[in-house]
Design a protein around this motif. Structure first.
Motif, PDB file in Angstrom:
ATOM      1  N   GLN A 297      12.914   8.099  34.170  1.00  0.00           N
ATOM      2  CA  GLN A 297      13.956   9.132  34.143  1.00  0.00           C
ATOM      3  C   GLN A 297      14.928   9.817  35.646  1.00  0.00           C
ATOM      4  O   GLN A 297      15.325   9.477  35.970  1.00  0.00           O
ATOM      5  CB  GLN A 297      13.245  10.689  33.928  1.00  0.00           C
ATOM      6  CG  GLN A 297      14.989  11.491  33.571  1.00  0.00           C
ATOM      7  CD  GLN A 297      14.019  13.121  32.731  1.00  0.00           C
ATOM      8  OE1 GLN A 297      13.413  13.315  32.279  1.00  0.00           O
ATOM      9  NE2 GLN A 297      15.291  13.850  32.876  1.00  0.00           N
ATOM     10  N   SER A 298      13.261   9.460  36.649  1.00  0.00           N
ATOM     11  CA  SER A 298      13.876   9.975  38.628  1.00  0.00           C
ATOM     12  C   SER A 298      14.567   9.131  38.502  1.00  0.00           C
ATOM     13  O   SER A 298      15.199   8.868  39.699  1.00  0.00           O
ATOM     14  CB  SER A 298      11.799  10.986  38.808  1.00  0.00           C
ATOM     15  OG  SER A 298      12.533  10.552  40.003  1.00  0.00           O
ATOM     16  N   SER A 299      13.784   7.794  38.924  1.00  0.00           N
ATOM     17  CA  SER A 299      14.688   6.821  39.417  1.00  0.00           C
ATOM     18  C   SER A 299      16.102   6.279  38.338  1.00  0.00           C
ATOM     19  O   SER A 299      16.575   6.310  39.179  1.00  0.00           O
ATOM     20  CB  SER A 299      13.802   6.012  38.441  1.00  0.00           C
ATOM     21  OG  SER A 299      12.615   5.383  39.872  1.00  0.00           O
ATOM     22  N   VAL A 300      15.923   6.805  37.269  1.00  0.00           N
ATOM     23  CA  VAL A 300      17.115   6.492  37.218  1.00  0.00           C
ATOM     24  C   VAL A 300      17.910   7.448  37.114  1.00  0.00           C
ATOM     25  O   VAL A 300      19.550   7.346  38.166  1.00  0.00           O
ATOM     26  CB  VAL A 300      18.176   6.107  35.455  1.00  0.00           C
ATOM     27  CG1 VAL A 300      18.724   6.716  34.851  1.00  0.00           C
ATOM     28  CG2 VAL A 300      16.471   4.799  34.754  1.00  0.00           C
ATOM     29  N   GLY A 301      18.006   8.708  37.722  1.00  0.00           N
ATOM     30  CA  GLY A 301      18.651   9.857  38.149  1.00  0.00           C
ATOM     31  C   GLY A 301      19.886  10.031  39.208  1.00  0.00           C
ATOM     32  O   GLY A 301      20.458  10.131  39.494  1.00  0.00           O
ATOM     33  N   LYS A 302      18.113   9.255  39.901  1.00  0.00           N
ATOM     34  CA  LYS A 302      18.942   9.245  41.403  1.00  0.00           C
ATOM     35  C   LYS A 302      19.480   8.145  41.557  1.00  0.00           C
ATOM     36  O   LYS A 302      20.479   7.901  42.059  1.00  0.00           O
ATOM     37  CB  LYS A 302      17.617   8.363  41.941  1.00  0.00           C
ATOM     38  CG  LYS A 302      17.673   8.118  44.094  1.00  0.00           C
ATOM     39  CD  LYS A 302      16.354   8.666  44.609  1.00  0.00           C
ATOM     40  CE  LYS A 302      16.849   8.278  46.045  1.00  0.00           C
ATOM     41  NZ  LYS A 302      17.513   7.132  46.722  1.00  0.00           N
ATOM     42  N   ALA A 303      19.316   6.878  40.980  1.00  0.00           N
ATOM     43  CA  ALA A 303      20.446   5.922  41.149  1.00  0.00           C
ATOM     44  C   ALA A 303      21.982   6.151  40.548  1.00  0.00           C
ATOM     45  O   ALA A 303      22.653   5.462  40.958  1.00  0.00           O
ATOM     46  CB  ALA A 303      20.111   4.725  39.796  1.00  0.00           C
TER      47      ALA A 303
ATOM     48  N   PRO B 230      28.618   5.275  43.536  1.00  0.00           N
ATOM     49  CA  PRO B 230      30.414   6.012  43.525  1.00  0.00           C
ATOM     50  C   PRO B 230      30.729   6.180  42.227  1.00  0.00           C
ATOM     51  O   PRO B 230      31.497   7.287  42.295  1.00  0.00           O
ATOM     52  CB  PRO B 230      30.289   4.948  44.556  1.00  0.00           C
ATOM     53  CG  PRO B 230      29.528   3.717  44.791  1.00  0.00           C
ATOM     54  CD  PRO B 230      28.338   3.659  44.132  1.00  0.00           C
ATOM     55  N   ASN B 231      30.955   5.228  41.622  1.00  0.00           N
ATOM     56  CA  ASN B 231      31.805   4.858  40.258  1.00  0.00           C
ATOM     57  C   ASN B 231      31.210   6.647  39.490  1.00  0.00           C
ATOM     58  O   ASN B 231      32.053   7.316  38.981  1.00  0.00           O
ATOM     59  CB  ASN B 231      32.001   4.172  39.391  1.00  0.00           C
ATOM     60  CG  ASN B 231      32.029   3.302  40.728  1.00  0.00           C
ATOM     61  OD1 ASN B 231      33.085   3.060  41.280  1.00  0.00           O
ATOM     62  ND2 ASN B 231      31.762   1.898  40.118  1.00  0.00           N
TER      63      ASN B 231
ATOM     64  N   ARG C  67      24.879  13.809  33.391  1.00  0.00           N
ATOM     65  CA  ARG C  67      23.735  14.766  32.661  1.00  0.00           C
ATOM     66  C   ARG C  67      23.509  13.927  31.130  1.00  0.00           C
ATOM     67  O   ARG C  67      22.494  13.314  31.480  1.00  0.00           O
ATOM     68  CB  ARG C  67      23.417  16.343  32.624  1.00  0.00           C
ATOM     69  CG  ARG C  67      23.964  16.949  33.547  1.00  0.00           C
ATOM     70  CD  ARG C  67      23.287  18.077  33.398  1.00  0.00           C
ATOM     71  NE  ARG C  67      24.306  18.904  32.401  1.00  0.00           N
ATOM     72  CZ  ARG C  67      25.102  19.678  33.354  1.00  0.00           C
ATOM     73  NH1 ARG C  67      25.366  19.845  34.583  1.00  0.00           N
ATOM     74  NH2 ARG C  67      25.517  20.334  32.446  1.00  0.00           N
ATOM     75  N   THR C  68      24.502  13.916  30.294  1.00  0.00           N
ATOM     76  CA  THR C  68      24.539  12.607  28.872  1.00  0.00           C
ATOM     77  C   THR C  68      24.487  11.630  29.244  1.00  0.00           C
ATOM     78  O   THR C  68      23.671  11.114  28.933  1.00  0.00           O
ATOM     79  CB  THR C  68      25.475  13.292  28.494  1.00  0.00           C
ATOM     80  OG1 THR C  68      25.739  14.410  28.410  1.00  0.00           O
ATOM     81  CG2 THR C  68      26.017  12.708  27.487  1.00  0.00           C
ATOM     82  N   LEU C  69      25.240  10.733  30.430  1.00  0.00           N
ATOM     83  CA  LEU C  69      24.978   9.311  30.732  1.00  0.00           C
ATOM     84  C   LEU C  69      23.520   9.629  31.281  1.00  0.00           C
ATOM     85  O   LEU C  69      22.740   8.146  31.263  1.00  0.00           O
ATOM     86  CB  LEU C  69      25.931   9.298  31.792  1.00  0.00           C
ATOM     87  CG  LEU C  69      25.934   7.425  31.773  1.00  0.00           C
ATOM     88  CD1 LEU C  69      26.019   6.968  31.056  1.00  0.00           C
ATOM     89  CD2 LEU C  69      26.820   7.379  33.188  1.00  0.00           C
ATOM     90  N   GLU C  70      22.908  10.101  32.360  1.00  0.00           N
ATOM     91  CA  GLU C  70      22.293   9.853  33.276  1.00  0.00           C
ATOM     92  C   GLU C  70      20.475   9.464  31.743  1.00  0.00           C
ATOM     93  O   GLU C  70      20.254   9.252  31.697  1.00  0.00           O
ATOM     94  CB  GLU C  70      21.450  10.955  33.891  1.00  0.00           C
ATOM     95  CG  GLU C  70      20.094  10.929  34.874  1.00  0.00           C
ATOM     96  CD  GLU C  70      19.755  12.140  35.769  1.00  0.00           C
ATOM     97  OE1 GLU C  70      18.747  12.733  35.538  1.00  0.00           O
ATOM     98  OE2 GLU C  70      20.784  13.175  36.499  1.00  0.00           O
ATOM     99  N   SER C  71      20.619  10.704  30.682  1.00  0.00           N
ATOM    100  CA  SER C  71      20.109  10.868  29.559  1.00  0.00           C
ATOM    101  C   SER C  71      19.913   9.716  28.993  1.00  0.00           C
ATOM    102  O   SER C  71      18.899   8.906  28.523  1.00  0.00           O
ATOM    103  CB  SER C  71      20.361  12.625  28.960  1.00  0.00           C
ATOM    104  OG  SER C  71      19.008  12.191  28.058  1.00  0.00           O
ATOM    105  N   SER C  72      21.118   9.381  28.785  1.00  0.00           N
ATOM    106  CA  SER C  72      21.378   8.062  28.008  1.00  0.00           C
ATOM    107  C   SER C  72      20.754   6.938  28.267  1.00  0.00           C
ATOM    108  O   SER C  72      19.915   5.695  27.671  1.00  0.00           O
ATOM    109  CB  SER C  72      23.035   7.622  27.639  1.00  0.00           C
ATOM    110  OG  SER C  72      23.072   9.129  27.087  1.00  0.00           O
ATOM    111  N   VAL C  73      20.744   6.816  29.684  1.00  0.00           N
ATOM    112  CA  VAL C  73      20.804   5.542  30.205  1.00  0.00           C
ATOM    113  C   VAL C  73      18.788   5.488  30.628  1.00  0.00           C
ATOM    114  O   VAL C  73      18.224   4.284  30.672  1.00  0.00           O
ATOM    115  CB  VAL C  73      20.793   5.671  32.260  1.00  0.00           C
ATOM    116  CG1 VAL C  73      20.629   4.537  33.081  1.00  0.00           C
ATOM    117  CG2 VAL C  73      22.128   5.239  31.368  1.00  0.00           C
ATOM    118  N   THR C  74      18.391   6.864  30.963  1.00  0.00           N
ATOM    119  CA  THR C  74      17.617   7.512  31.051  1.00  0.00           C
ATOM    120  C   THR C  74      16.082   6.119  29.276  1.00  0.00           C
ATOM    121  O   THR C  74      15.266   5.740  29.464  1.00  0.00           O
ATOM    122  CB  THR C  74      16.604   8.002  30.718  1.00  0.00           C
ATOM    123  OG1 THR C  74      16.864   8.278  32.674  1.00  0.00           O
ATOM    124  CG2 THR C  74      14.888   8.295  31.441  1.00  0.00           C
ATOM    125  N   ASP C  75      17.176   6.841  28.682  1.00  0.00           N
ATOM    126  CA  ASP C  75      16.552   6.086  27.114  1.00  0.00           C
ATOM    127  C   ASP C  75      16.543   4.727  26.398  1.00  0.00           C
ATOM    128  O   ASP C  75      15.624   4.202  26.365  1.00  0.00           O
ATOM    129  CB  ASP C  75      16.930   7.416  25.955  1.00  0.00           C
ATOM    130  CG  ASP C  75      17.057   8.823  26.223  1.00  0.00           C
ATOM    131  OD1 ASP C  75      15.789   8.999  26.772  1.00  0.00           O
ATOM    132  OD2 ASP C  75      17.660   9.406  25.443  1.00  0.00           O
TER     133      ASP C  75
END
Length: 333
Positions: free
Chosen positions: A229-235, A240-241, A257-265
């Motif tokens: 989650q930390s790595s994905v959130g930073k990425a 830029p997009n 935030r939803t996109l970050e959570s989804s990518v983390t999952d």
């Protein structure tokens, strides 16, 4: 200074046997001193000196010297009787696995009883065995004597010098094998690892599946999920997009935030599926087709690794060759 500990003597419940040891020790000392005296008396130079300066001693000792063998047989009879008594006691106590082991273990006692000049030297070993038994029951403490410390120090010197030479020789041979391109690693791979490749692949697949299950667990996989989650959130934040989503009024932050959570999952679940889906056949296929293709750069890297190993062995040789006993000797002095 050698001291006797009477309390340990009483606590050992071996009083009679230890008393017998002391008696036998005294007889051995007397016998050995007499053997040395008789040997010196038999020499022409000592005999002539005694005959000139102490003729009374020569007259008194000559009958003893003439009956040397008979008197020595008396000592031998005592030593054999004590040996047989201890043998019987060892059988009764079942000290050894077989009843006939005792004479083989205490062979020096039997050899020392042979009435021959070359065999009598083994009676010295009997003295050491008695002293060892007394030291074993802490009746005496040999470590407190100067002689013991002297012998222990030079024994350590001998062992250290010998072991250092052996270790340096072994390491030098290993360096020669590495420098000459020894096929040791290939032999290990072909003869040891290859026959067990299937078992190793099954073990590795089971370990990876266990890791996947641990990550999927809510409790045990929390650390991995937090890291992802930390790595994905930073990425996501650095992309830029995606950062342009913040420009969307009202919903921009929520979408991010939803996109970050989804990518983390998705990443976490992909990692879990990857670990769980790895089978022994896939690992074996990877080993057969992926590990045998070396490029020129990889071969150069392997040569560099061998140089590192060789330098490590050289440092190890220099460390082993350090004569630590000299430092201890200088400290004592």
């Amino acid at each position: 200074m050698l001291r006797f500990n009477r309390q340990n003597l009483n606590n050992s419940h071996e009083g009679p046997w230890l008393l017998l040891d002391l008696v036998m020790l005294g007889l051995l000392v007397i016998n050995l001193l007499w053997l040395i005296l008789d040997m010196l008396y038999a020499s022409r130079a000592i005999y002539d000196t005694l005959a000139i300066h102490w003729p009374a001693f020569v007259d008194a000792y000559q009958p003893i010297h003439d009956n040397f063998a008979l008197i020595d047989l008396i000592f031998i009879g005592i030593f054999l009787s004590e040996f047989c008594l201890r043998w019987v006691v060892s059988i009764v106590r079942k000290e050894y696995l077989r009843w006939y082991f005792f004479p083989f273990i205490h062979w020096y006692d039997l050899v020392g009883c042979i009435p021959a000049s070359g065999a009598r030297i083994f009676r010295f070993l009997r003295i050491f065995s008695i002293l060892y038994r007394l030291h074993k029951y802490q009746i005496i403490d040999l470590r407190s004597t100067r002689l013991f410390r002297f012998m222990a120090f030079y024994y350590d010197v001998f062992v250290e010098e010998l072991s250092d030479r052996i270790v340096v020789k072994v390491l030098s041979d290993a360096q020669k094998d590495i420098a000459s391109g020894s096929p040791l690693l290939e032999d290990i791979t072909r003869q040891v690892l290859a026959p067990r490749q299937r078992i190793l692949c099954e073990w590795l697949a089971a370990m990876m599946e266990h890791m996947g299950s641990s990550i999927a667990d809510a409790e045990h996989g929390a650390t991995v999920r937090e890291h992802v989650q930390s790595s994905v959130g930073k990425a996501v934040r650095d992309n830029p997009n995606i950062s342009t989503l913040k420009l969307v009024p009202v919903l921009g932050g929520t979408i991010e935030r939803t996109l970050e959570s989804s990518v983390t999952d998705i990443v976490t679940q992909s990692l879990i599926n990857l670990l769980k889906d790895v089978t022994p056949d896939k690992i074996e296929h990877f080993i057969d087709n992926g590990l045998n293709r070396f490029t020129t750069e990889e071969q150069a890297l392997e040569d560099e690794v061998l140089l590192v190993v060789n330098e490590c062995l050289e440092l190890l040789k220099s460390h082993v060759s350090t004569q630590r006993w000299k430092s201890a000797f200088e400290t004592q002095n």
